[in-house]
Design an enzyme around this catalytic site. Structure first.
Site, PDB file in Angstrom:
ATOM      1  N   TYR A 144       1.115  -1.131   0.310  1.00 31.16           N
ATOM      2  CA  TYR A 144       0.003   0.185   0.085  1.00 31.16           C
ATOM      3  C   TYR A 144       1.060   1.635  -0.091  1.00 31.16           C
ATOM      4  CZ  TYR A 144      -3.673   2.894   1.788  1.00 31.16           C
ATOM      5  OH  TYR A 144      -4.338   4.790   1.814  1.00 31.16           O
ATOM      6  N   ASP A 239       8.991   2.470  -0.944  1.00 27.36           N
ATOM      7  CA  ASP A 239       8.380   3.180   0.001  1.00 27.36           C
ATOM      8  C   ASP A 239       8.845   3.185   1.819  1.00 27.36           C
ATOM      9  OD1 ASP A 239       5.040   3.555  -0.119  1.00 27.36           O
ATOM     10  OD2 ASP A 239       6.245   3.915   1.394  1.00 27.36           O
ATOM     11  N   LYS A 267       4.898   9.463   8.808  1.00 31.97           N
ATOM     12  CA  LYS A 267       5.385   9.310  10.234  1.00 31.97           C
ATOM     13  C   LYS A 267       5.693   9.668  10.713  1.00 31.97           C
ATOM     14  CE  LYS A 267       2.462   4.746   7.943  1.00 31.97           C
ATOM     15  NZ  LYS A 267       0.573   4.835   8.098  1.00 31.97           N
TER      16      LYS A 267
HETATM   17  P1  KE4 Z   1      -0.600   8.402   4.586  1.00 34.13           P
HETATM   18  O1  KE4 Z   1      -1.331   9.155   3.414  1.00 34.13           O
HETATM   19  O2  KE4 Z   1      -1.733   7.622   5.647  1.00 34.13           O
HETATM   20  O3  KE4 Z   1       0.334   9.399   5.823  1.00 34.13           O
HETATM   21  O4  KE4 Z   1       0.459   7.589   4.275  1.00 34.13           O
HETATM   22  C1  KE4 Z   1       0.184   6.646   3.518  1.00 34.13           C
HETATM   23  C2  KE4 Z   1       1.226   4.942   2.974  1.00 34.13           C
HETATM   24  C3  KE4 Z   1       2.029   4.493   2.217  1.00 34.13           C
HETATM   25  N1  KE4 Z   1       3.101   4.268   1.994  1.00 34.13           N
HETATM   26  C4  KE4 Z   1       2.759   3.287   2.944  1.00 34.13           C
HETATM   27  C5  KE4 Z   1       4.261   1.941   3.183  1.00 34.13           C
HETATM   28  C6  KE4 Z   1       1.614   3.411   4.009  1.00 34.13           C
HETATM   29  O5  KE4 Z   1       1.395   2.558   5.381  1.00 34.13           O
HETATM   30  C7  KE4 Z   1       1.148   4.491   4.256  1.00 34.13           C
HETATM   31  C8  KE4 Z   1      -0.008   4.541   5.512  1.00 34.13           C
HETATM   32  N2  KE4 Z   1      -0.205   3.561   6.235  1.00 34.13           N
HETATM   33  C9  KE4 Z   1      -1.467   3.134   6.594  1.00 34.13           C
HETATM   34  C10 KE4 Z   1      -1.091   1.853   7.819  1.00 34.13           C
HETATM   35  N3  KE4 Z   1      -1.344   0.090   7.109  1.00 34.13           N
HETATM   36  C11 KE4 Z   1      -2.191   4.577   7.232  1.00 34.13           C
HETATM   37  C12 KE4 Z   1      -3.708   4.449   7.908  1.00 34.13           C
HETATM   38  C13 KE4 Z   1      -4.747   4.455   7.449  1.00 34.13           C
HETATM   39  O6  KE4 Z   1      -4.223   4.791   5.985  1.00 34.13           O
HETATM   40  O7  KE4 Z   1      -5.553   5.074   8.478  1.00 34.13           O
END
Ligand code: KE4
Length: 430
Positions: A144, A239, A267
């Site tokens: 993701y 990523d 994060k």
């Molecule tokens: P954000 O746009 O949520 O800050 O980051 C996206 C993203 C990009 N790349 C990786 C590897 C990620 O894990 C994420 C976001 N992680 C999720 C949890 N698995 C965010 C939690 C959510 O979507 O509420």
């Protein structure tokens, strides 16, 4: 466990927010219960609006590696806020954070701050296409990379949790440029490259999968991935939104000893405030406006408040002796304890851990990619999750997410978690 106030709030929220939430995985849908409303958090603990306290293994989905409300970070935020939160102008703190990121991650020569991991990966993708003049990208099923259109094809995290194969609204013309390979399967990458010779701009990968549950990549696979990207002039983009500063100061790329061409962050670098970033080789990054023609911008990018939270967090990590060794010790102690119960009960569930990221999969298969992750019994996971919650342990509400240990988790917290896990597993057996 009394959750009446959370229930009231959720009923109200559903009148105003899609599904009552601002991010799908928080809705607790896949674990068959209503979400809890959290009112406060400190260290490894969170407290909901009904005054239930939990040991927290979500840590805001990764940012809270120091534990919640670290006094030093809060004090730095308070201090900065008194002078203003965002100017829409250059400020010294964005330089300070950039310098620290570069100190931690040698492959970063130039870095651009944005406001989320999604913004970071979307921007890195546009940059890769602009730099190479090619359109296609390769991602891996189960990974993701945020909710940018091109990534919402066989994605992990909430997409997998909700069982959505793809997302409506992503056009076929967009989807055709996204190629999905199989995680840890280099032959699947070779095949895509052969079938799309000279058309692939970049390979995006989570060097350690965190969004199909915790799935570390194989070292030989990563070595060969770097090799083929180099030989085919394809940008390798790590990523590290989740793994950056989580697995080591230099993230997964330090552990694997592999330098990607670009890296995306999120994060932890925001220390709990909204920050994302992307960076890498100067010759590539200089293509970003205003030094180059690839456009990307953001009203709140680099705002002093978020920069302060991120900088303070990384500085504390930098100045804490044996930070990652301590985190490794805590995490190993915890997962050894969880596995003791699994083995004593002659169950062969799979537990994947790397550093302070781990997932207990309710399957007897080795979990090395999305296919094997999906052999997990999500109903069993849901029952385990709910029992753990009743026992005061707050896990990610999905089999396809990673748990995070913070430096604030005490031996007492870990023992409580091990005991609760044993009880929850015995309860599963009926
Ligand atoms: P954000 O746009 O949520 O800050 O980051 C996206 C993203 C990009 N790349 C990786 C590897 C990620 O894990 C994420 C976001 N992680 C999720 C949890 N698995 C965010 C939690 C959510 O979507 O509420």
């Amino acid at each position: 466990m009394n959750t009446s106030r959370s229930s009231e709030l959720f009923a109200e929220a559903q009148k105003h927010l899609p599904g009552g939430v601002n991010s799908p995985v928080r809705a607790f849908k896949s674990v068959g219960r209503e979400p809890l409303y959290i009112k406060s958090a400190k260290g490894a603990k969170i407290c909901d609006v009904d005054d239930n306290e939990f040991v927290d293994y979500i840590g805001s989905w990764g940012p809270m590696i120091l534990g919640h409300a670290d006094e030093r970070v809060i004090e730095a935020i308070r201090e900065t806020a008194l002078s203003g939160t965002s100017f829409g102008a250059s400020n010294e703190k964005e330089i300070e954070l950039a310098v620290l990121i570069k100190k931690f991650v040698p492959s970063i020569e130039i870095v651009r701050m944005v406001n989320s991991g999604t913004e970071a990966t979307m921007s890195a993708m546009r940059l890769a296409r602009g730099f190479t003049g090619r359109d296609k990208i390769v991602k891996f099923e189960g990974c993701y990379h945020g909710h940018g259109d091109s990534f919402l094809i066989k994605a992990g995290s909430g997409v997998a949790t909700l069982g959505l194969p793809d997302s409506p609204g992503v056009t076929t013309s967009t989807a055709k440029d996204t190629l999905n390979a199989r995680y840890n399967d280099i032959e699947s990458v070779y095949r895509l490259i052969e079938q799309n010779k000279g058309e692939i701009a970049a390979v995006f990968i989570e060097p350690v999968g965190g969004n199909m549950g915790c799935v570390p990549s194989d070292e030989e696979f990563m070595r060969r991935l770097r090799e083929v990207c180099t030989s085919e002039n394809i940008l390798l983009i790590f990523d590290e939104v989740m793994t950056g500063f989580r697995l080591a100061k230099g993230g997964a790329q330090e552990l694997y000893g592999i330098a990607p061409d670009l890296t995306t962050f999120g994060k932890i670098i925001g220390g709990g405030l909204p920050v994302g970033a992307y960076g890498g080789r100067a010759e590539i990054m200089r293509m970003i406006a205003p030094s180059g023609a690839v456009y990307q911008a953001g009203t709140l990018s680099g705002n002093p408040l978020a920069m302060t939270a991120g900088y303070e967090t990384l500085k504390i990590i930098d100045e804490t002796p044996d930070f990652y060794e301590t985190l490794e010790e805590k995490s190993r102690y915890l997962t050894d304890g969880i596995l003791d119960a699994v083995n004593e009960l002659n169950l062969n569930y799979t537990l994947n851990r790397i550093g302070s990221m781990f997932t207990l999969f309710f399957t007897d298969q080795q979990v090395v990619d999305f296919e094997t992750a999906k052999t997990s019994d999500t109903k069993k996971f849901a029952a385990y999750f709910n029992r753990m919650l009743e026992n005061g342990i707050y896990l990610p509400p999905s089999q396809f997410e990673a748990c995070f240990v913070s430096i604030a988790h005490s031996r007492n917290d870990l023992d409580k978690t091990i005991k609760a896990s044993r009880e929850a597993i015995v309860n599963l057996l009926g």
